[in-house]
Every structure is written in structure tokens, then in C-alpha cells.
Scaffold this motif. Structure first.
Motif, short mmCIF file in Angstrom:
data_model
loop_
_atom_site.label_atom_id
_atom_site.label_comp_id
_atom_site.label_asym_id
_atom_site.label_seq_id
_atom_site.Cartn_x
_atom_site.Cartn_y
_atom_site.Cartn_z
N ALA A 27 0.86 -1.18 0.00
CA ALA A 27 0.00 0.00 0.00
C ALA A 27 0.90 1.23 0.00
CB ALA A 27 -0.92 0.00 1.22
N TRP A 28 0.32 2.36 -0.36
CA TRP A 28 1.11 3.58 -0.51
C TRP A 28 1.67 4.06 0.83
CZ3 TRP A 28 2.85 4.94 -4.99
CH2 TRP A 28 2.12 4.68 -6.14
N ARG A 29 2.89 4.54 0.78
CA ARG A 29 3.52 5.22 1.91
C ARG A 29 3.64 6.70 1.54
NH1 ARG A 29 9.49 5.77 2.21
NH2 ARG A 29 10.00 6.83 4.16
N VAL A 30 3.29 7.58 2.47
CA VAL A 30 3.33 9.02 2.22
C VAL A 30 4.27 9.66 3.24
CG1 VAL A 30 1.99 11.14 2.01
CG2 VAL A 30 0.96 8.95 1.37
N ASP A 36 0.38 18.27 10.42
CA ASP A 36 -1.05 18.36 10.13
C ASP A 36 -1.39 17.60 8.84
OD1 ASP A 36 -1.47 19.89 12.39
OD2 ASP A 36 -1.22 21.79 11.33
N VAL A 37 -0.51 17.72 7.84
CA VAL A 37 -0.73 16.99 6.59
C VAL A 37 -0.68 15.49 6.84
CG1 VAL A 37 0.26 16.47 4.31
CG2 VAL A 37 0.09 18.84 5.09
N ALA A 38 0.28 15.05 7.65
CA ALA A 38 0.40 13.62 7.95
C ALA A 38 -0.87 13.11 8.63
CB ALA A 38 1.61 13.37 8.84
N ALA A 39 -1.40 13.89 9.57
CA ALA A 39 -2.62 13.48 10.27
C ALA A 39 -3.81 13.41 9.31
CB ALA A 39 -2.91 14.44 11.42
N ARG A 40 -3.89 14.38 8.41
CA ARG A 40 -5.01 14.40 7.46
C ARG A 40 -4.90 13.24 6.46
NH1 ARG A 40 -8.45 18.25 5.11
NH2 ARG A 40 -10.25 17.00 4.46
N VAL A 41 -3.69 12.96 6.00
CA VAL A 41 -3.50 11.84 5.07
C VAL A 41 -3.91 10.53 5.74
CG1 VAL A 41 -1.74 10.43 3.92
CG2 VAL A 41 -1.72 12.92 3.65
N ALA A 42 -3.53 10.36 7.01
CA ALA A 42 -3.91 9.15 7.73
C ALA A 42 -5.43 9.04 7.84
CB ALA A 42 -3.27 9.15 9.11
N VAL A 63 3.38 8.09 6.72
CA VAL A 63 2.13 7.40 6.96
C VAL A 63 2.12 6.15 6.08
CG1 VAL A 63 -0.39 7.52 6.90
CG2 VAL A 63 0.93 9.58 7.41
N LEU A 64 2.05 4.99 6.71
CA LEU A 64 1.91 3.74 5.97
C LEU A 64 0.42 3.50 5.79
CD1 LEU A 64 4.61 1.57 7.79
CD2 LEU A 64 4.86 2.97 5.74
N THR A 65 -0.10 3.92 4.65
CA THR A 65 -1.54 3.89 4.43
C THR A 65 -2.03 2.46 4.21
OG1 THR A 65 -1.63 4.05 2.01
CG2 THR A 65 -1.21 6.09 3.24
N SER A 66 -3.34 2.33 4.14
CA SER A 66 -3.95 1.03 3.85
C SER A 66 -4.48 0.97 2.42
CB SER A 66 -5.10 0.76 4.83
OG SER A 66 -6.09 1.78 4.74
#
Length: 320
Positions: A27-30, A36-42, A63-66
Motif C-alpha cells: 500500500a502507498w507510503r506518504v 497536520d498533513v500527515a494526520a489528514r493523510v492518515a 504514513v503507511l496507508t492502507s
């Protein structure tokens, strides 16, 4: 195709370094420097903001997204920047657009000498004689465009082969385009009968924001598979098709991060990726550089041997 110079909110990745080990992700890593951007991406894509442990320095958070597919906005063909680059011991030694040099200034605009066919360019790059693709895609997350511009960089030859199709589709829309940025799972069988899986980046143009939702609709409930037909007496049942399993992300090959850092100082490269590319594509004369390159190449040989051993252990029919 020109690259945006605006400040970027973050970057999408297909992999990371974990304790000095390269790790491919499903899955995508950001990564971003903005908490704040990291929290919103999560919140949008899943995962949790955390300090960037992906290796090689870089932004403060990851952020290691799902999500293996993210719906994004590309603002026309200029959102895609592409060139061909060959790295040397002290940086770029060849940069072109496939037909003309882009640098240095005294060569800019002159014929670069690259073969016209992509297959021939790929062969030259494999032999260390030619450049490889460098594609930079700039986009916004469709569900939260005000979050800012993100980008994804890749050296995939498959992406390079589809660039003209992508830019043509973006050109036809004459404005922002809703696209799916996905990590597509590819499963194939080698000539020796081994099952191989990997993920390739794919950008699919869906349409304009007026006609395409910023988030895909929920998937419909899958229909149950029909029961297999009862074989007639005396007939051999047809075996069910098998699908190669996805690679186990826990099977990681260790790379000496300290060695890469020392080599980067000697080779004047900016990060681990540039260091490895320089080590594998350039013959360096100075003894100190040659020693570092020899160590790096030994690391690569060890990686190859470990990977081969792992494949054989998972395939009982492979020859010893």
C-alpha cells in the motif's frame, strides 16, 4: 512536460528502508514535513502518522496507508515531468528527453544519441551505457485538494512506455483530470516455472471532476463462486487454477546502511538510491572509490544469492 516548482505537501512511495533493509510495500507510503498533513493523510487513506523511519533522511513524518489505489487530481499534461538520466560517481552524467540533451548547458538542445526504440534504451541502461527513466507525477488527493500538491517519482520502464498515452488523455480533458494512482499487483510465471509477484505503478485517467466522484463508490458484495460441477464417473477432475501468492514483506534482505552512508560520502551522492545507481552504472578510477564500489557490488551479489536461495526453498521442484 515541465515539473512544478510549487512547494509540495508530501511524496508518495512504493517502498521504504526498515532497519537498513529495503522493504516493498503493498500500500502507498506518504512522507511529509507537516504534522497536520500527515494526520489528514492518515484520516483519508488509513494508517497512523509516525516519525519517518523509512531511511535515508528526508521528511519528518511518514504514513503507511492502507490504500493501494488513491484517487487523485492531475492538472493537465504539465503535471507529468519525465526525462532520462544516467548517474555517475559525482552526479548526473547524461540527462535528456530521449532525443536532445537537457543538460549541461553547453550540450542542451543537441542530439543525445539515445536509441529511438524503448527496448534498445532499456538494453543500453541495463548494460550501464544509457540513461534510465525518471518520471515525476504531481497531483492532489481528489478528496482533499486543498491539502496541497503531492508527487510520486518512479524509474519504471512500464510507466515510461505509457507516458504518451497518459499525457494524451490529460490533454484531451483540457483541465484537471480525476485519476486513479494505483500499485497494481502483477503475477507471472517464469520460464523455469516459478511464480513471481510484484507491484507496478499505474495511472488511469477517469474523467473530469464534474463527471467522476473524488472517492470510488463502495465495492459491491462479491457473489459466491458457483459450486464446481460433479465430475462424471471415470473422468479426472479439472484442477482449480492457482494464483501466485503475493511476496511476503517479512522476507527482507539486509543492506548495510552504514556502508551506503560511507559510499555516499566518497561518491558525492545525495541518498541511498543515488548511491546504489552510481555504484552499479559507473566505473570509477580512484582507488578509494573503487574500494567502496567493490563493497557495494559484493552487497548486491549477496542479495542476489540470498534471494535465489529463498526462491529455491519455496519451490521444491527447482534444480539445485
Amino acid at each position: 512536460m515541465t515539473q512544478s516548482t510549487a512547494t509540495r505537501a508530501g511524496r508518495f512511495h512504493q517502498g521504504r528502508l526498515s532497519d537498513g533493509r529495503p522493504q516493498a510495500l503493498d500500500a502507498w507510503r506518504v512522507t511529509t514535513d507537516d504534522a497536520d498533513v500527515a494526520a489528514r493523510v492518515a484520516g483519508l487513506l488509513g494508517g497512523e502518522p509516525q516519525p519517518n523511519g523509512g531511511g535515508g533522511g528526508g521528511p519528518a513524518y511518514e504514513v503507511l496507508t492502507s490504500r493501494e489505489s488513491v484517487r487523485v487530481l492531475l492538472d493537465g499534461p504539465d503535471a507529468v515531468a519525465a526525462h532520462m538520466v544516467l548517474w555517475g560517481s559525482r552526479g548526473i552524467v547524461h540527462e535528456c528527453d530521449g532525443m536532445e540533451f537537457l543538460s549541461p548547458e553547453d550540450k542542451k538542445g543537441q542530439p543525445c544519441g539515445c536509441p529511438p526504440l524503448l527496448a534498445d534504451r532499456k538494453l543500453a541502461a541495463r548494460n550501464g551505457r544509457g540513461p534510465t527513466p525518471s518520471v515525476d507525477i504531481n497531483f492532489q488527493i481528489a478528496a482533499a485538494p486543498k491539502l496541497g500538491t503531492f508527487h510520486f517519482m518512479t524509474s519504471s520502464w512500464q510507466v515510461a512506455a505509457q507516458l504518451s498515452e497518459l499525457t494524451d488523455a490529460l490533454e484531451r480533458l483540457s483541465g484537471p483530470a480525476v485519476c486513479d494512482l494505483a500499485m497494481e499487483l502483477i503475477a507471472c510465471t517464469t520460464k523455469t516455472g516459478r511464480n513471481v509477484c510484484y507491484r507496478k505503478p499505474v495511472v488511469t485517467v477517469l474523467g473530469s471532476p464534474d463527471s467522476v466522484a473524488p472517492e470510488p463508490s463502495p465495492m459491491a458484495e462479491p457473489r459466491p463462486a458457483p459450486a464446481p460441477a460433479t465430475p462424471r464417473p471415470g473422468t479426472r477432475p479439472t484442477p482449480a487454477p492457482t494464483t501466485p501468492s503475493a511476496p511476503d514483506s517479512s522476507r527482507l534482505v539486509r543492506v548495510d546502511a552504514m556502508l551506503l552512508d560511507r559510499a555516499a560520502q566518497v561518491l558525492d551522492t545525495g541518498d541511498h538510491q543515488e548511491t546504489v545507481v552510481a555504484a552499479l552504472s559507473e566505473i570509477v578510477a580512484r582507488p578509494q572509490q573503487a574500494a567502496e564500489l567493490a563493497r557495494l557490488r559484493e552487497q548486491v551479489r549477496r542479495i542476489s544469492a540470498i534471494a535465489e536461495q529463498s526462491l529455491r526453498s519455496r519451490d521444491p521442484h527447482s534444480p539445485d
